[in-house]
Design a protein around this motif. Sequence first.
Motif, PDB file in Angstrom:
ATOM      1  N   VAL A 107       0.795  -1.318   0.151  1.00  0.00           N
ATOM      2  CA  VAL A 107      -0.126   0.081   0.076  1.00  0.00           C
ATOM      3  C   VAL A 107       1.116   1.215  -0.238  1.00  0.00           C
ATOM      4  O   VAL A 107       0.587   2.160  -0.558  1.00  0.00           O
ATOM      5  N   SER A 108       1.911   1.178   0.438  1.00  0.00           N
ATOM      6  CA  SER A 108       3.056   2.272   0.740  1.00  0.00           C
ATOM      7  C   SER A 108       3.477   2.556  -0.860  1.00  0.00           C
ATOM      8  O   SER A 108       3.954   3.656  -0.966  1.00  0.00           O
ATOM      9  N   LEU A 109       3.433   1.781  -1.541  1.00  0.00           N
ATOM     10  CA  LEU A 109       3.907   1.982  -3.038  1.00  0.00           C
ATOM     11  C   LEU A 109       2.641   2.696  -4.023  1.00  0.00           C
ATOM     12  O   LEU A 109       3.198   3.030  -5.226  1.00  0.00           O
ATOM     13  N   PHE A 110       1.679   2.647  -3.447  1.00  0.00           N
ATOM     14  CA  PHE A 110       0.485   3.094  -4.091  1.00  0.00           C
ATOM     15  C   PHE A 110       0.887   4.617  -4.613  1.00  0.00           C
ATOM     16  O   PHE A 110       1.430   5.535  -3.635  1.00  0.00           O
ATOM     17  N   PRO A 111       0.544   5.219  -5.653  1.00  0.00           N
ATOM     18  CA  PRO A 111       0.952   6.580  -5.879  1.00  0.00           C
ATOM     19  C   PRO A 111       0.310   7.703  -5.242  1.00  0.00           C
ATOM     20  O   PRO A 111       1.451   8.628  -4.771  1.00  0.00           O
TER      21      PRO A 111
END
Length: 140
Positions: free
Chosen positions: A102-106
Amino acid sequence: MFAINYKELSWWYWFVTVCLLTTGVAGYTAGFLWAIGITAFQLVHFAIRKRSITAFPVQVRFWYLVLLLIALPVPMQIIYWVPTIGTWAQEIFGYCAMARLVSLFPWNRSEPLSLALVMKTFFSRPVRGSIKQDPATMGR
């Protein structure tokens, strides 16, 4: 090494959830439904607690719930092994793959998506609290 944090309410939510998932993968499939229920409950609880539906802990619980719902149909239930193993890893060692994903979502990152960022995100040591809390200390 171990990150058993039984004094935190969130730890207990995840502990109950992973116990229910474990009963599900062990053959008592009602455990999956109970795990979905407790996850939905904690999603609402954290949205109220954080006063935001976009808060990072709420996002993690939302996507975790989505994963549990995707795995619900009988032909898909093999997928339940992923959150079961992953949640045990979170409960025992503090490594939350869902939070890292989730931390990699834009909307949750400030740097461009790259292989280096993905590697740093997934292969850094667990951090106390949210992985979003201090990305500069990831890997330390």
